[in-house]
Design an enzyme around this catalytic site. Sequence first.
Site, short mmCIF file in Angstrom:
data_model
loop_
_atom_site.label_atom_id
_atom_site.label_comp_id
_atom_site.label_asym_id
_atom_site.label_seq_id
_atom_site.Cartn_x
_atom_site.Cartn_y
_atom_site.Cartn_z
N SER D 23 -101.88 26.81 -32.58
CA SER D 23 -100.49 27.01 -33.00
C SER D 23 -99.61 25.83 -32.57
O SER D 23 -99.69 25.36 -31.44
CB SER D 23 -99.96 28.29 -32.36
N ALA D 72 -91.06 20.26 -25.99
CA ALA D 72 -90.14 21.40 -25.99
C ALA D 72 -89.56 21.46 -27.39
O ALA D 72 -88.43 21.07 -27.65
CB ALA D 72 -89.05 21.23 -24.94
N GLY D 74 -89.20 24.19 -29.05
CA GLY D 74 -88.28 25.33 -29.12
C GLY D 74 -88.59 26.25 -30.29
O GLY D 74 -87.69 26.85 -30.88
N ASN D 101 -99.55 33.31 -35.68
CA ASN D 101 -98.99 33.35 -34.33
C ASN D 101 -97.55 33.83 -34.41
O ASN D 101 -96.78 33.36 -35.26
CB ASN D 101 -99.10 31.97 -33.70
N CYS D 132 -94.47 31.02 -24.45
CA CYS D 132 -93.85 29.74 -24.76
C CYS D 132 -92.89 29.36 -23.63
O CYS D 132 -91.96 30.11 -23.33
CB CYS D 132 -93.08 29.80 -26.07
N LYS D 167 -101.76 35.51 -26.51
CA LYS D 167 -101.87 34.16 -25.96
C LYS D 167 -101.17 34.11 -24.61
O LYS D 167 -99.96 34.30 -24.51
CB LYS D 167 -101.24 33.15 -26.92
N GLY D 245 -106.91 24.04 -24.37
CA GLY D 245 -106.32 23.18 -23.33
C GLY D 245 -107.06 21.88 -23.16
O GLY D 245 -108.08 21.81 -22.49
N GLY D 246 -106.53 20.84 -23.79
CA GLY D 246 -107.07 19.50 -23.57
C GLY D 246 -108.40 19.21 -24.23
O GLY D 246 -109.02 18.19 -23.92
N GLY D 267 -105.58 21.47 -29.91
CA GLY D 267 -104.13 21.30 -29.98
C GLY D 267 -103.75 19.84 -30.11
O GLY D 267 -103.88 19.23 -31.17
C1 LIG Z 1 -96.08 20.07 -29.97
C2 LIG Z 1 -96.66 21.39 -29.60
C3 LIG Z 1 -96.16 22.56 -30.15
C4 LIG Z 1 -96.68 23.79 -29.81
N1 LIG Z 1 -96.18 24.92 -30.37
C5 LIG Z 1 -96.73 26.13 -30.08
C6 LIG Z 1 -96.27 27.32 -30.70
O1 LIG Z 1 -95.38 27.29 -31.54
N2 LIG Z 1 -96.85 28.49 -30.36
C7 LIG Z 1 -97.86 28.57 -29.45
O2 LIG Z 1 -98.35 29.65 -29.18
N3 LIG Z 1 -98.33 27.45 -28.84
C8 LIG Z 1 -97.78 26.23 -29.14
N4 LIG Z 1 -98.28 25.10 -28.53
C9 LIG Z 1 -99.35 25.23 -27.53
C10 LIG Z 1 -100.73 24.90 -28.12
O3 LIG Z 1 -101.07 25.83 -29.12
C11 LIG Z 1 -101.80 24.89 -27.04
O4 LIG Z 1 -101.86 26.16 -26.43
C12 LIG Z 1 -101.52 23.86 -25.96
O5 LIG Z 1 -101.01 22.69 -26.52
C13 LIG Z 1 -102.75 23.51 -25.12
O6 LIG Z 1 -103.76 22.93 -25.90
P1 LIG Z 1 -104.00 21.33 -26.03
O7 LIG Z 1 -104.04 20.80 -24.65
O8 LIG Z 1 -105.26 21.20 -26.79
O9 LIG Z 1 -102.82 20.80 -26.78
C14 LIG Z 1 -97.75 23.86 -28.88
C15 LIG Z 1 -98.25 22.68 -28.34
C16 LIG Z 1 -97.74 21.45 -28.68
C17 LIG Z 1 -98.31 20.22 -28.05
#
Ligand SMILES: Cc1cc2nc3c(=O)[nH]c(=O)nc-3n(C[C@H](O)[C@H](O)[C@H](O)COP(=O)(O)O)c2cc1C
Lengths: 254, 254, 306, 306
Positions: D23, D72, D74, D101, D132, D167, D245-246, D267
């Site tokens: 998401s 952020a 938002g 989501n 969030c 989540k 995560g990462g 992500g």
């Molecule tokens: C720019 C950005 C926007 C995100 N927006 C949402 C969101 O709208 N809803 C949500 O549940 N998670 C959101 N996330 C969290 C990601 O889905 C994910 O849980 C988090 O980035 C960790 O994974 P990653 O390290 O692979 O990025 C967002 C992450 C990023 C970087």
Amino acid sequence: MVTAKSFVEEIIKIENNIHLLKIYSPKIASEITPGQFLNIKVSDNFFPLLRRPFSICDVDEKFIYIMFNILGDGTKILARKRTGEELDILGPLGHGFKTEGNFDTAIIVAGGLGAAPFPLFTKQMSSLGKNIYSFIGGKSESDIITYGMNNTFISTDDGSFGFKGTVIELLNRNIKILQENKIKIFSCGPTPMLRALKEFCVKNNFDCEVSTESAMACGFGICQGCPIESESKKDKYLLVCKDGPVFNIKDVLI
Amino acid sequence: MVTAKSFVEEIIKIENNIHLLKIYSPKIASEITPGQFLNIKVSDNFFPLLRRPFSICDVDEKFIYIMFNILGDGTKILARKRTGEELDILGPLGHGFKTEGNFDTAIIVAGGLGAAPFPLFTKQMSSLGKNIYSFIGGKSESDIITYGMNNTFISTDDGSFGFKGTVIELLNRNIKILQENKIKIFSCGPTPMLRALKEFCVKNNFDCEVSTESAMACGFGICQGCPIESESKKDKYLLVCKDGPVFNIKDVLI
Amino acid sequence: MNDIDLSVSIGPIKLRNPILLASGTVGYGNEMSEHIDLNKIGGIVTKSLSLKPRKGNPPQRIVETPAGMLNAIGLANVGVEVFLKEKIPFLKQFDVPLICNIAASSVDEYVECTKILTQEDFISAFEINVSCPNVKDGGLQFGNDISSVGKITAKVKAVTKKPVIIKLSPNVSYISEFAKVVKEEGGDAVSAINTLVGTSFNIITRRPKIYNVTGGLSGPAIKPVALAKVLEIKQKVEIPIIGIGGISNWQDVVEFMIAGSSAIQLGTINFVNPTAAIQIIDGLEQYCLHYGLKNISQLTGSYILK
Amino acid sequence: MNDIDLSVSIGPIKLRNPILLASGTVGYGNEMSEHIDLNKIGGIVTKSLSLKPRKGNPPQRIVETPAGMLNAIGLANVGVEVFLKEKIPFLKQFDVPLICNIAASSVDEYVECTKILTQEDFISAFEINVSCPNVKDGGLQFGNDISSVGKITAKVKAVTKKPVIIKLSPNVSYISEFAKVVKEEGGDAVSAINTLVGTSFNIITRRPKIYNVTGGLSGPAIKPVALAKVLEIKQKVEIPIIGIGGISNWQDVVEFMIAGSSAIQLGTINFVNPTAAIQIIDGLEQYCLHYGLKNISQLTGSYILK
Ligand SMILES: Cc1cc2nc3c(=O)[nH]c(=O)nc-3n(C[C@H](O)[C@H](O)[C@H](O)COP(=O)(O)O)c2cc1C
Ligand SMILES: Cc1cc2nc3c(=O)[nH]c(=O)nc-3n(C[C@H](O)[C@H](O)[C@H](O)COP(=O)(O)OP(=O)(O)OC[C@H]3O[C@@H](n4cnc5c(N)ncnc54)[C@H](O)[C@@H]3O)c2cc1C
Ligand SMILES: Cc1cc2nc3c(=O)[nH]c(=O)nc-3n(C[C@H](O)[C@H](O)[C@H](O)COP(=O)(O)OP(=O)(O)OC[C@H]3O[C@@H](n4cnc5c(N)ncnc54)[C@H](O)[C@@H]3O)c2cc1C
Ligand SMILES: Cc1cc2nc3c(=O)[nH]c(=O)nc-3n(C[C@H](O)[C@H](O)[C@H](O)COP(=O)(O)O)c2cc1C
Ligand code: FES
Ligand code: FES
């Protein structure tokens, strides 16, 4: 837009220690509008993690050019690239300048590295048979980049080169010439300059397109990281990477 | 020990695609015991974050050499280094081999890249007038490194080169020659080999020093990241970086 | 440059500059003294000391991660007696504030350690580690439990006149609630943060890379998290904060001070660049000069939000 | 290679492979479809949807950190109505499981959104974002409160027959306690983790780099923390886990599955390498082939401790 494996051809240094990176990238080179940008992965590891956006500076058959200054980690790594190294590029991205339209004279207003998109722009305007005047401003002589531009009018804040004052003041001084032609303004540069330009254009009712900047994560519309306030729709932001980076100056809040 | 800015002189490829990195580092070069190691920051950024430990392979006036294979990110970056690049090195670190002592024949037992410390060791032994026999083992021919060693006896697990079997079996086959001399064994290689060697030495009552390995963060005793179990003191660990990396085989649990 | 004042106070503790070396990343000082002049830094925090010597965890104790590292040393240390007898004499050669970090597996052990160590005049203050993620007994059992943290603070304060700093765990929902109880129970300052719980697996053997299964994540990777924890405490509780987490250059120090730190500690960077402390002190002096800051302490909590 | 089975189940949800796009890092799918064949991936999780459109935070929304980034945004999104009218039709061209989501600022809003969206057959499941860190209303207020998470789970489950995934926030002491309440209240799976709270300051202006002051840390930097959270849940609660995560390559995916994930989400890596999902799926196939794994799902929770 494509992700294209491209190769460093050479790094050329121009005025004021500005770097031009010449890249072999036939696929991308074939489909560029001036004002579009590339999002470049400067390393093949996590340092730095994100791509870096750069305006397309020029195109020459199968080669594309970007113009930059060493600012931080990303540009430092770029400046060290050597001929033949592979480069992972996403592009061309975003919307460029509308080069066609009802004007016979293009006025470029560039501040510092805002000069970057104008060499290609200048080429295209010339081939379309339009007149070009290039107003170029900077804090002092060491910020002035004239590379690839014609009919340059130069201003510096400290008067070390050309007119002493801002580039918008210089523009205002030459308003007569401007008003004698069917002009359209094309600009790129720091926010305070764009803000002054907007005021100037609104006052004089000039049509103007500006290339904007923003912090970016993706560069192609999936992260929502690059909002810019719209003049008309207050309930949502525009995205610099996807809706821009070039906007009509009337459409965005600067 | 010093932190010394050093410079890449050249990268030499030897047998089996093994890299030798020749480094200009007069300060470090002047104070080395064979078996000591260097802790090298391979990049000037956070990728990778930690230094990488390498045995000192050889010293030649103001130059030091390390021997490596491309394994992961760190060695990949090292292999790309070019002449003149600066290298941030911490060293020499740890305790090396005791080259003096009551023996006339040095027996080297090296497995794979365990060959790394022995070129310098061989030089010093020769200059001390000692005999040297070098037993070198690997899984197959492509693991065998003989660089800088004399009187080599070679074994491979698959028989593709030399004796078919482990290097300890080969050692055992030559036990007569060994027992005819006042020998001391010096070894470096993978843990299973060192374990077998320990058994062999205990059985035959041979004196033996081994160079050990461990994951390391600092390399000079402040992180406690590199413990190795002591044979005598059960209430605390020894540190590979500071108490080693060379230990008498009787003193450590392998 | 002599009119730049880098000195700071952490409650009652005065330091010549805000750069401390963090517990577990400087040993007992002797190895670091080969790299830097200990008389120049703000102070040293010892490896966590326990009542009896601890052997620590079996290897592998360390693994590198993107811009960070996991460690599970398991509080290997010489114990308070040996520390006093064999380690302090070396440190006494230097004019460097010494903060003794204490770890324990019971409230009583914290108290015992403090009682013994407080008799040593050379020790400037105590840092109580209630947040080690790498031991089975004590550690996070305490660090993640508010009433334990309060109790430990009060009981340790009762047996020493020296300043007491509580080193907080970041592995909690609201770190400021822990800072609050520290303040209420008379603690003089908090250190934030200790490491984040993390792990890593070998994809061939399917075993954790670290013997202890999980370890503590440190290094530049955690800097944004550490900064947010410092800011949270600063906004909610009036107590001096020692900022820790991923600091690797003077810019990072300025950031931590702006966010609310009175002083900071360097951890993982000491492994990579043992002379970092000195380079950072030089950088801070230049920064103050350049921006006309007479006292670096003016930076503490000087953030402008909106 | 055709006898390698990459398919996995997350409770009742069947996927052709374990690779979902997370998401907020895939928009509503259209931009990504220019980079990869959506028919090849395990599924898409939409940007968080709220009942009404949300404009999101003013810039700056994003800042890079060592091996990571803070965001952020938002929860800028088009709202459920526009989503159904304008975004879903595009996705229907593809044979790709769609997980919606949902984010909300009240329990009722979660329920309302679910009620509306559940009528759309193309939606395979819901992922409820209770974590969030970047909005003032809702977000961590829920995510860090066990009873809220339980209540939201129960109420959302009551209005939909589709699987419900919660989540979870990593910014808590014990994430497994949250997973436990999700299971108890009938949730079908948990996603772990959302971003870690972090911040960053401009050392010249002394202002936070991000308008919202704090942001969520994502990217390779947080991988060890995310893995430890997945492992904690796996060891304590019997509920399917989607690891996040990462993750940036197939090796990371294997690690997350070994630690207990049934599937994973990509992500931040999508921003850097939009074709990562496809490369990873290829890598996983090779891995299974090489190590003689018939079904990749055998990896889930296959860790060997000690
Ligand atoms: C720019 C950005 C926007 C995100 N927006 C949402 C969101 O709208 N809803 C949500 O549940 N998670 C959101 N996330 C969290 C990601 O889905 C994910 O849980 C988090 O980035 C960790 O994974 P990653 O390290 O692979 O990025 C967002 C992450 C990023 C970087
Ligand atoms: C659409 C677009 C087109 C661009 N075109 C060009 C171009 O043609 N040539 C060029 O040199 N740069 C251009 N930029 C800016 C360029 O992306 C940044 O200079 C680059 O990211 C710096 O990377 P770095 O790693 O060297 O610096 P970083 O380490 O990322 O940053 C170093 C310092 O520069 C500041 N900084 C970073 N990005 C920007 C920015 N966008 N504006 C102002 N300050 C910034 C940072 O805050 C930091 O203080 C463009 C940006 C956008 C969004
Ligand atoms: C005292 C000492 C002396 C050493 N001398 C040499 C030397 O002379 N030549 C040489 O090539 N190497 C030597 N090593 C090992 C060397 O440090 C590692 O090969 C190096 O760190 C690999 O770095 P990398 O970034 O390329 O690989 P990484 O990305 O760090 O690792 C790649 C893979 O190799 C594995 N690996 C990492 N370190 C080791 C290790 N120490 N042993 C076995 N596997 C490991 C990792 O688990 C991973 O699977 C020495 C190690 C020590 C402790
Ligand atoms: C190898 C290692 C050992 C540590 N040992 C201790 C310890 O004994 N006691 C303690 O309070 N903190 C210990 N820490 C935590 C550090 O003091 C510090 O809080 C943490 O590493 C975060 O800072 P950094 O990112 O600058 O390393 C240790 C950290 C590392 C990396
Ligand atoms: S940079 Fe990602 S949406 Fe614009
Ligand atoms: S590597 Fe740090 S103590 Fe040995």
